[in-house]
Design a protein around this motif. Structure first.
Motif, PDB file in Angstrom:
ATOM      1  N   GLN A   5       0.978  -1.508  -0.007  1.00  0.00           N
ATOM      2  CA  GLN A   5       0.230  -0.060  -0.508  1.00  0.00           C
ATOM      3  C   GLN A   5       0.686   1.080  -0.125  1.00  0.00           C
ATOM      4  O   GLN A   5       0.680   2.461  -0.999  1.00  0.00           O
ATOM      5  CB  GLN A   5      -1.090   0.128   1.487  1.00  0.00           C
ATOM      6  CG  GLN A   5      -1.994   0.970   1.034  1.00  0.00           C
ATOM      7  CD  GLN A   5      -2.520   1.063   0.625  1.00  0.00           C
ATOM      8  OE1 GLN A   5      -3.476  -0.213  -0.506  1.00  0.00           O
ATOM      9  NE2 GLN A   5      -3.174   1.922  -0.237  1.00  0.00           N
ATOM     10  N   GLU A   6       1.994   0.926   1.081  1.00  0.00           N
ATOM     11  CA  GLU A   6       2.837   2.349   1.119  1.00  0.00           C
ATOM     12  C   GLU A   6       3.590   2.234  -0.407  1.00  0.00           C
ATOM     13  O   GLU A   6       4.071   3.962  -0.783  1.00  0.00           O
ATOM     14  CB  GLU A   6       3.687   2.859   1.339  1.00  0.00           C
ATOM     15  CG  GLU A   6       4.235   3.777   2.320  1.00  0.00           C
ATOM     16  CD  GLU A   6       5.530   3.625   3.556  1.00  0.00           C
ATOM     17  OE1 GLU A   6       6.259   2.786   4.082  1.00  0.00           O
ATOM     18  OE2 GLU A   6       5.238   4.673   4.294  1.00  0.00           O
ATOM     19  N   SER A  28       1.030   3.667  -2.759  1.00  0.00           N
ATOM     20  CA  SER A  28       1.034   5.431  -2.099  1.00  0.00           C
ATOM     21  C   SER A  28       2.068   6.348  -2.884  1.00  0.00           C
ATOM     22  O   SER A  28       2.053   7.558  -3.520  1.00  0.00           O
ATOM     23  CB  SER A  28       0.614   5.723  -1.407  1.00  0.00           C
ATOM     24  OG  SER A  28       0.854   6.529  -0.566  1.00  0.00           O
ATOM     25  N   ARG A  60       1.919   9.023  -5.522  1.00  0.00           N
ATOM     26  CA  ARG A  60       2.397  10.160  -5.275  1.00  0.00           C
ATOM     27  C   ARG A  60       3.622  11.514  -6.251  1.00  0.00           C
ATOM     28  O   ARG A  60       3.655  12.792  -5.800  1.00  0.00           O
ATOM     29  CB  ARG A  60       1.695  10.322  -3.819  1.00  0.00           C
ATOM     30  CG  ARG A  60       0.882  10.638  -3.036  1.00  0.00           C
ATOM     31  CD  ARG A  60       0.657  11.217  -1.572  1.00  0.00           C
ATOM     32  NE  ARG A  60       1.193  10.062  -1.201  1.00  0.00           N
ATOM     33  CZ  ARG A  60       2.362   9.635   0.123  1.00  0.00           C
ATOM     34  NH1 ARG A  60       2.750  10.740   0.052  1.00  0.00           N
ATOM     35  NH2 ARG A  60       3.049   9.258   0.361  1.00  0.00           N
ATOM     36  N   THR A  74      -4.849   4.797   3.388  1.00  0.00           N
ATOM     37  CA  THR A  74      -4.473   5.214   1.555  1.00  0.00           C
ATOM     38  C   THR A  74      -2.607   5.061   1.816  1.00  0.00           C
ATOM     39  O   THR A  74      -1.878   4.500   0.816  1.00  0.00           O
ATOM     40  CB  THR A  74      -5.395   6.440   0.963  1.00  0.00           C
ATOM     41  OG1 THR A  74      -4.966   7.443   1.379  1.00  0.00           O
ATOM     42  CG2 THR A  74      -7.073   6.140   1.141  1.00  0.00           C
ATOM     43  N   GLY A  75      -2.915   5.680   2.978  1.00  0.00           N
ATOM     44  CA  GLY A  75      -1.574   5.902   2.188  1.00  0.00           C
ATOM     45  C   GLY A  75      -0.790   4.352   2.885  1.00  0.00           C
ATOM     46  O   GLY A  75       0.824   4.547   2.292  1.00  0.00           O
ATOM     47  N   SER A  76      -0.548   3.942   3.096  1.00  0.00           N
ATOM     48  CA  SER A  76       0.268   2.369   4.239  1.00  0.00           C
ATOM     49  C   SER A  76      -0.737   1.275   4.677  1.00  0.00           C
ATOM     50  O   SER A  76      -0.097   0.560   5.439  1.00  0.00           O
ATOM     51  CB  SER A  76       1.613   3.107   5.058  1.00  0.00           C
ATOM     52  OG  SER A  76       1.164   3.705   6.251  1.00  0.00           O
ATOM     53  N   GLY A  77      -1.600   1.508   4.674  1.00  0.00           N
ATOM     54  CA  GLY A  77      -2.019   0.402   5.508  1.00  0.00           C
ATOM     55  C   GLY A  77      -2.363   0.813   7.169  1.00  0.00           C
ATOM     56  O   GLY A  77      -1.820   1.588   7.426  1.00  0.00           O
TER      57      GLY A  77
END
Ligand code: PLP
Ligand code: PLP
Lengths: 486, 486
Positions: free
Chosen positions: A178-179, A182, A186, B339-342
């Protein structure tokens, strides 16, 4: 793996390869038991498992037969092309999905959670314990910003299996895939930008786009071939697309692995329009077939592919160990990582590095792939029997999720009261779309070892859907008739 | 803690309280040894430590005396107000700071890294080992999106010590304070927005603003009172400021703790202009004095303060366990986190929860605060002796970093070749400013237990600065004269 599952695997492969013709009778339980030197019970269990998977049928007082027509269910249809990029829809449902988690003992079919109770993970637990015990500077200190070097060494080796080269210094360890995703989004996009994304796609991706105010251009995907290159070309031609977001291997949720020539086509398109590709390869190591399919990045000639992955599906999500091979976008991605959360926790990195370095990973993967493939077949069969006619089911090539498409008029959210009451968790189709499409679809996970409640849950859903559709009832007691009819 | 340090602490406090007047002679080594029932060596070591801290001076053949004038160095000056928000300057230097880390055995004065070798951390290591060993579902699974409930229970208790109330369900665990800050900024700001930030401030904050394309309005800060409310009011009055970013307790890098009435003033300003405050309280538990100062959030009446913190300074940064109490911005912040890292890795959370729950935290903090305060005094004295006249030194109220201001004409980057050659790492002043101010400043960390190389490094820097300034030499051999002159 228990003896009967081994035998079932062997026989299953023979049936699928056509060594036992349709309609033919299999050896008697007694003969097979002699041939393989296993007990009668073992053979019986294996035959019953194959029956559950739809590969055999029992004829009373006659024996076990390969069905005349193996009623394969139809695959889901490819979605309709979209006309323009859109803002990603609300996230309320994701919260629901997470909240429901908290229930006591739910039947968890919703989350993409691997089976973390496999004995093949024990060496990892041992490594975690050892590292915890000696926790000194190395695991209490900030790690290197890019991640623990010993882990990056191992990741660099894994890259070779996926067909690409990545020096340890070109990799960045992240807190899960996920990171990685993201940071990639970005690094490439500003608010208002457009990303082309295979549809349906993992809801976490959709939510990243939402929270970065990036617009999603959903590109329909074929359940076998993957993202439509034709629709993608049209989109790239007409819109200023900043990145392409795909899951080429054992895609979530559809389960396809893009054929090599389609992967080449995708790369060529990206080159022609000079667009970077964010590739999510989190399920790549869980593709059932051999050899492991190459990552898109293996075809990358100019560093435009940012490969994102993690051990969340192959080992355990709680480790939060992921990585990104960001190609030419390295600097920008590293900055995103640094500002977003600082370096990743070293302790689990060290433990995973040890697990890999000691060679435990391949055997673990073999075991998990077999389990997931076996359970795919069984769950497919359950759904085929319990769900109404017209249900379409994906045939995933890896991973552990099935995508179910119900008649277009059906809204899976109509099931919510029934699901809540029974503590059944599923993933509704619309979270896999920016525009809230796929309300007639659902994703079911078949990772965890099945219990009687798993089958019961599928039957209960089938019955509820049948009632809601006001169609011929297809509850548990009618499973037999239903089967022969579909 | 060793016996002599205990004794030094006791005597040091008496001297600072004036119980031994300036110019007076302390008891002889023999008398003190009898009074406290400790060995002669212990007393001698304690006296020497106090000498190093500038609290005593030895007169040959006469004994130990309280210096007539304890030459306190001047505090750093408050920066000049800025006229407008600006884009944050380059990050190349941060990368340098991180790269240098990789050197063998550097003298690490650059990074805000606590001493993780303290024996008071042993129960934490035990908890990590235990949890690693039993790593089952709980630590391999995705944790609850908000973080492990047992940890949030404990965080909710810690909040009371900091003067605010926060139910476990109102907190979100993050991967360190960095992720908390990043989520807060992204929840409140879009690209192009303006944030008012105390200056100088932690470089990680500046970089978040840079990567989110948010403009920084630097508000000068007084080394005792903290952010200038006057300058802040002007900024709020004239510009559409979207958030105020401050470190009110044991601020990094200046070390001030804002007095309670200034905190109130800050809250009132935020209310008047209806602006949220992002409060970084990461050093709050490391304020030397008693009782622990309240967080700004304790004065918050309407949920406008988003408190960010972590155990990176109090326990160990490698744990990556931080949290945010986001007040009324809860939903948006949780989305950013998801959303950034779970979710954050559960294993370290569980270990920290156990460490707290078993009551090890207060004793550990007491120990670390004493160590850091003691070393603050010693390093201050070293700098005072070794650095040229006109050097200004902060007097931090907590934490473990000194802020050194050199004559305005000096550029600390001129030291780089010498620092590289000798493997000395410092933090240059300009990374604490969006506009690259403070090139004549540096931040030195005094966390790790000092070694002879620490003192040597300070002297070497002092000498190099002296030479570069072309000022009267102030190398090691001249330390004595230098001291009496300053
Ligand atoms: C395709 C895909 N990408 C990324 C993720 C997130 O992975 P992680 O838990 O490593 O952050 C998931 C998890 O569900 C996924 O299915
Ligand atoms: C004031 C301040 N905030 C935040 C951080 C980042 O902390 P963490 O390591 O918990 O992400 C630091 C670390 O240097 C800091 O000094």
């Amino acid at each position: 793996m228990s003896r009967y599952l081994n035998l079932a695997d062997t026989l299953g492969r023979r049936i699928e390869q056509g060594l036992y013709a349709a309609g033919s009778r299999l050896p008697s339980v007694r003969d097979l038991s002699a041939e393989y030197g296993v007990s009668l019970t073992t053979v019986q269990q294996a035959y019953r498992w194959l029956e559950m998977s739809g590969l055999l049928e029992a004829r009373p007082r006659s024996g076990w037969y390969v069905p005349m027509t193996r009623s394969a269910s139809a695959l889901p249809r490819m979605g309709k092309p979209t006309l323009r990029p859109i803002d990603v829809s609300e996230w309320g449902q994701i919260q629901d999905l997470l909240d429901l988690e908290r229930e006591e003992q739910p039947v968890q079919l919703g989350r993409g959670m691997p089976d973390v109770e496999s004995p093949s993970l024990r060496p990892l637990q041992a490594a975690l314990a050892r590292e915890g015990r000696h926790a000194g500077i190395a695991s209490l200190h900030y790690s290197d910003m890019q991640g623990v070097p010993a882990l990056r060494e191992q990741l660099s080796r894994l890259a070779l299996d996926a067909g690409y080269q990545a020096a340890p210094d070109s990799l960045i360890v992240t807190s899960g895939c996920q990171e990685a995703l993201s940071c990639a989004v970005r690094a490439l996009c500003a608010p208002g930008d457009i990303v082309a994304i295979a549809s349906p796609s993992y809801h976490g991706m959709m939510q990243i786009l939402k929270e970065t105010d990036v617009q999603a251009f959903e590109i329909p995907s074929d359940p076998v071939q993957g993202i439509s290159l034709e629709a993608l070309e049209l989109a790239l031609d007409r819109w200023p697309v900043k990145a392409i977001l795909v899951i080429p291997n054992a895609s979530n949720p559809l389960g396809y692995t893009m054929p090599e020539h389609r992967k080449r086509g995708l790369i060529r398109l990206a080159q022609r329009f000079d667009v970077p590709i964010i590739e999510d390869d989190i399920y790549g190591d869980l593709v059932y077939g051999w050899p492991r399919p190459h990552a898109l990045k293996a075809l990358d000639e100019d560093g435009r592919v940012l490969l994102c992955s993690s051990f969340s599906k192959t080992l355990a999500p709680g480790l939060r160990v992921g990585w990104i091979a960001p190609g030419r976008y390295f600097d920008k991605v590293l900055r995103m990582k640094y500002t977003g959360s600082g370096p990743t926790a070293p302790l689990p990195q060290i433990a995973v590095a040890e697990f890999l370095q000691k060679g435990h990973y391949p055997a673990h993967l073999r075991r998990m792939r077999r389990q997931y493939q076996r359970q795919r077949d069984v769950m497919t069969e359950w759904v085929r029997r319990a769900f109404p006619e017209g249900t379409r089911i994906s045939h995933p090539q890896g991973g552990f999720t099935l995508w179910i498409e119900l008649p277009e008029s059906f809204d899976t959210h109509a099931l919510d009261p029934m699901l809540r009451k029974n503590g059944i968790l599923i993933a509704h189709g619309d979270i896999f779309s920016a525009a809230g499409k796929y309300r007639n679809c659902m994703r079911l996970s078949h990772a965890a070892v099945f219990t009687p409640r798993t089958e019961w849950a599928i039957r209960a859903m089938g019955a509820a859907i049948g009632e809601l559709l006001d169609a011929p009832l297809s509850g548990p007691r009618h499973a037999e008739t239903q089967t022969s009819a579909s």
